[in-house]
Design a protein around this motif. Structure first.
Motif, PDB file in Angstrom:
ATOM      1  N   GLY A  96      48.929  27.281  55.517  1.00 44.85           N
ATOM      2  CA  GLY A  96      49.297  27.443  56.958  1.00 44.85           C
ATOM      3  C   GLY A  96      48.572  28.165  57.944  1.00 44.85           C
ATOM      4  O   GLY A  96      49.022  28.337  59.108  1.00 44.85           O
ATOM      5  N   ASN A  97      47.570  28.682  57.509  1.00 43.11           N
ATOM      6  CA  ASN A  97      46.488  29.420  58.307  1.00 43.11           C
ATOM      7  C   ASN A  97      46.272  28.546  59.635  1.00 43.11           C
ATOM      8  O   ASN A  97      45.688  27.365  59.405  1.00 43.11           O
ATOM      9  N   SER A 111      50.685  38.027  53.500  1.00 43.62           N
ATOM     10  CA  SER A 111      50.115  37.453  54.717  1.00 43.62           C
ATOM     11  C   SER A 111      48.935  38.071  55.260  1.00 43.62           C
ATOM     12  O   SER A 111      48.043  37.607  55.661  1.00 43.62           O
ATOM     13  N   LEU A 134      47.341  34.545  55.289  1.00 46.56           N
ATOM     14  CA  LEU A 134      47.490  34.181  56.372  1.00 46.56           C
ATOM     15  C   LEU A 134      46.592  34.552  57.608  1.00 46.56           C
ATOM     16  O   LEU A 134      46.462  33.583  58.427  1.00 46.56           O
ATOM     17  N   THR A 174      54.292  29.859  62.649  1.00 45.86           N
ATOM     18  CA  THR A 174      54.046  30.981  61.986  1.00 45.86           C
ATOM     19  C   THR A 174      55.167  31.956  61.885  1.00 45.86           C
ATOM     20  O   THR A 174      55.400  32.463  60.791  1.00 45.86           O
ATOM     21  N   PHE A 213      50.767  30.312  52.931  1.00 49.90           N
ATOM     22  CA  PHE A 213      50.313  31.129  54.165  1.00 49.90           C
ATOM     23  C   PHE A 213      48.844  30.436  54.151  1.00 49.90           C
ATOM     24  O   PHE A 213      48.376  30.194  55.254  1.00 49.90           O
ATOM     25  N   LEU A 220      48.904  38.395  65.435  1.00 54.86           N
ATOM     26  CA  LEU A 220      49.126  37.091  65.654  1.00 54.86           C
ATOM     27  C   LEU A 220      49.752  36.683  67.070  1.00 54.86           C
ATOM     28  O   LEU A 220      49.909  35.616  67.535  1.00 54.86           O
TER      29      LEU A 220
END
Length: 666
Positions: free
Chosen positions: A233-234, A270, A274, A241, A230, A536
């Protein structure tokens, strides 16, 4: 008191608190009915208080369910592993689950303090909001202890000082959190606060004291790895996502996380790693708001009604009655079993419970009379799917709550499809008897007098169902009141038949606590993921992609059908609905599809997954009941699954099969 008695006492205490809560909801709903219809004075407090009591039941029930090993998990991968490897995975995921619950309890404690000092109160009764949040905190602490009890059972005995180490360490962690207050200092770019750091330190020492450094490394692998993914991968796009989130959720299920904890842990990580910035207080807020719905209070009431009827032995009598009327027909026992499934489904609300209960009664009877094992077990596996379609249905209650759709209309909309599917299943049995007469022998005739006499046991049962569902459909009572009415009538029915005892009643209450606990734990955890999806804008992105691609309603319908059938092979209905609905529902509404219609279609899709070879959950239930090969059960279910797929297309092209009745009661 020994450590073993301590952990046993946790489960009993959680069950007692949850059971008292279920009885309180039953009493308040019954009082509301009496006060409104006999004295013309509806209460203004029952809705709010019932909701707050349900929240307490949910979290105490989650602890009670865990003490019984009832919090659901996917065992597909675990069942294929050697015992030592399986035990390692189960223990490491249990420690990971404790991390999520500890963080949730700490955030809830902060929430309690803020509500207390701010003087936050409810709108109607002006109840201080810290009070219902306190019940969440108590339930979560009991849940931590219940998970520790599971780890103790997995790890075996150890010296007393080590037995006490983990509980003492967690007690010190809670004390430290209390001393830190509601606004702990931030660390590491504001993503981790002092409170989380304290929890992590005590959590790691607890793992070392009970399970050693190897287990600490194994647990870190199933918790730190998703956090790292996370973090790095932000900033990914919404589609990537979403794929990452779903992949990690499914992976958590496969390695042994119980559904509620797997969802909750991924959502918690998350929130910290994230999102562009950490929003940890969301956990405490969702723990309360996700369950603050009066419609959810109908869940323990209908489960209580079904539990009373199941434990009274009425299921066996119902099957015997139908057998006397249908037994002489070719495939008569299978017809009787299908009829029993449809009626039993109306009180249990559970496919697995329906398949297990009717399967245990009807399948041995069919085998003794020379029926093909494939027909015997395949028909009951399919009949069991009626448990989540014919109302009252637990998945429909959850869907209605999450999608803001009238539960009464969903129940009404399910009637025609449920009855039609039952008749189609009986048609498959009849066709099977025509094609293969040896597999479906004809039964002996039963005298009319014997058949008429058998109705004595079925008539009260039929009247109960008619009165409960009838009062609901006519708008006389709310779903919660209908469930309470059914529970009271079921208890009276048991009493009149000489079957009632306090032990039976309390066992039914505890079953309601257990089922409510593990279901609403999943709802809470799934609501955390819903927040991530909303923040998101994942749903909006998927909607835009489908719009840009020019996908029509039928194409989307086909994609969703394949998606749900495949996932339904691995996940139970509640998990599947709560996990996917936040993403799917905006797309469904944008296409102009009726939400009541989609609710019935969604449940039907989940049903198909339950009997789809080779992994459908109902297939495994019937295999366990009959001790026969999974291949025979799977092949026996194929004709019924084919009919369900065809029926699904019928509902798409003739949606009035679902919408006609609900439109009549507008």
């Amino acid at each position: 008191m020994s450590v073993e008695k301590l952990f046993d006492g946790v489960g009993k205490l959680a069950g007692l608190l949850g059971g008292l809560g279920v009885l309180a909801i039953l009493a308040m709903s019954s009082f509301e009915i009496i006060s409104r219809y006999f004295f013309g004075e509806p209460t203004y407090w029952s809705v709010e208080l019932s909701t707050y009591v349900l929240i307490a039941v949910a979290y105490c029930g989650a602890a009670y369910a865990h003490s019984l090993g009832a919090n659901v998990r996917v065992t597909l991968l675990l069942d294929s592993l050697q015992p030592p490897v399986r035990r390692t995975l189960e223990t490491s995921t249990a420690w990971g689950s404790i991390l999520f619950v500890l963080v949730a309890s700490a955030q809830t404690y902060d929430f309690i303090l803020k509500n207390y000092f701010n003087g936050t109160k409810s709108y109607i009764m002006l109840v201080p909001q810290w009070i219902p949040n306190l019940s969440i905190f108590v339930g979560l602490i009991l849940l931590v202890l219940a998970i520790l009890g599971e780890i103790r059972r997995l790890s075996g005995s150890r010296p007393v000082w080590r037995e006490l180490a983990a509980p003492i360490l967690f007690a010190l962690a809670i004390l430290t959190i209390v001393l830190l207050g509601p606004n702990p200092p931030k660390l590491w770019s504001g993503r981790i606060d002092t409170e989380l750091a304290v929890i992590l330190v005590f959590w790691m020492f607890a793992i070392l004291s009970w399970s050693g450094w190897r287990m600490l490394l194994a647990t870190a692998a199933v918790t730190v790895l998703p956090a790292g993914l996370f973090y790095f991968g932000n900033g990914l796009g919404a589609s990537s996502t979403a794929a990452l989130l779903f992949a990690l959720v499914i992976a958590s299920f496969l390695i042994g996380y119980r559904i509620g904890f797997g969802l909750g842990l991924i959502a918690m990580l998350s929130l910290y790693f994230l999102l562009p910035f950490a929003l940890p207080s969301t956990i405490a807020e969702r723990a309360f708001t996700s369950l603050e719905s009066f419609s959810l209070t109908s869940l323990p009431m209908f489960v209580l009604m079904g539990a009373l009827l199941v434990r009274s032995g009425i299921a066996r009598e119902l099957f015997d009655t139908l057998l006397k009327w249908m037994g002489r027909l070719p495939g008569g026992i299978a017809h009787a079993a299908m009829g029993a499934c449809s009626v039993f489904a109306a009180v249990s609300g559970s496919s697995i419970a329906t398949a297990a209960t009717i399967g245990g009664v009807a399948c041995p009877e069919m085998i003794r009379n020379g029926y093909s094992p494939r027909l015997a077990y395949g028909s009951v596996a399919a009949g069991g799917t009626l448990g989540i379609l014919i109302p009252p249905s637990v998945p429909l209650i959850i869907y209605g709550t999450l999608a803001s759709v009238s539960i009464s209309k969903l129940f009404i909309g399910a009637m025609i499809p449920g009855l039609a599917l039952t008749m189609l299943f009986m048609g498959v049995i009849w066709l099977w008897s025509v094609i293969d007469r040896e597999a479906v022998p004809k039964g002996d005739p039963v005298p009319l007098g014997v058949r008429m006499n058998s109705l004595k046991g079925a008539v009260p049962f039929a009247l109960l169902i008619a009165s409960v569902l009838g009062s609901l459909y006519l708008g006389v009572v709310t779903p919660t009141e209908a469930g309470a009415l059914g529970a009271v009538m079921a208890a009276v029915l048991c009493l009149l038949r000489g079957l009632f005892s306090f032990r039976l009643f309390w066992a039914a209450v505890l079953e309601a606590v257990m089922v409510t606990g593990f279901i609403l734990l999943i709802v809470f955890a799934a609501s955390l993921l819903t927040f991530i999806f909303d923040f998101l804008r994942i749903s909006q992105t998927i909607l835009a992609v489908s719009t840009d691609a020019g996908l029509g309603p039928f194409t989307v319908f086909l994609i969703l059908a394949v998606f749900y059938i495949v996932l339904g092979m691995f996940l139970d209905s509640i998990s599947l609905i709560t996990l996917t609905l936040p993403v799917v529902m905006p797309l469904v509404l944008s296409l102009g599809l009726d939400p009541v219609w989609f609710g019935i279609v969604l449940v039907l899709l989940v049903e198909i997954g339950l009997i789809t070879p080779p992994i459908g959950l109902n297939l495994f239930v019937l295999q366990g009941v009959g001790k026969i090969s999974l291949r025979d059960v799977s092949l026996g279910a194929v004709p019924f699954g084919t009919v369900m797929v065809l029926f699904l297309f019928l509902l798409y092209f003739v949606p009035s099969l679902v919408t006609w009745l609900p439109e009549l009661v507008k």
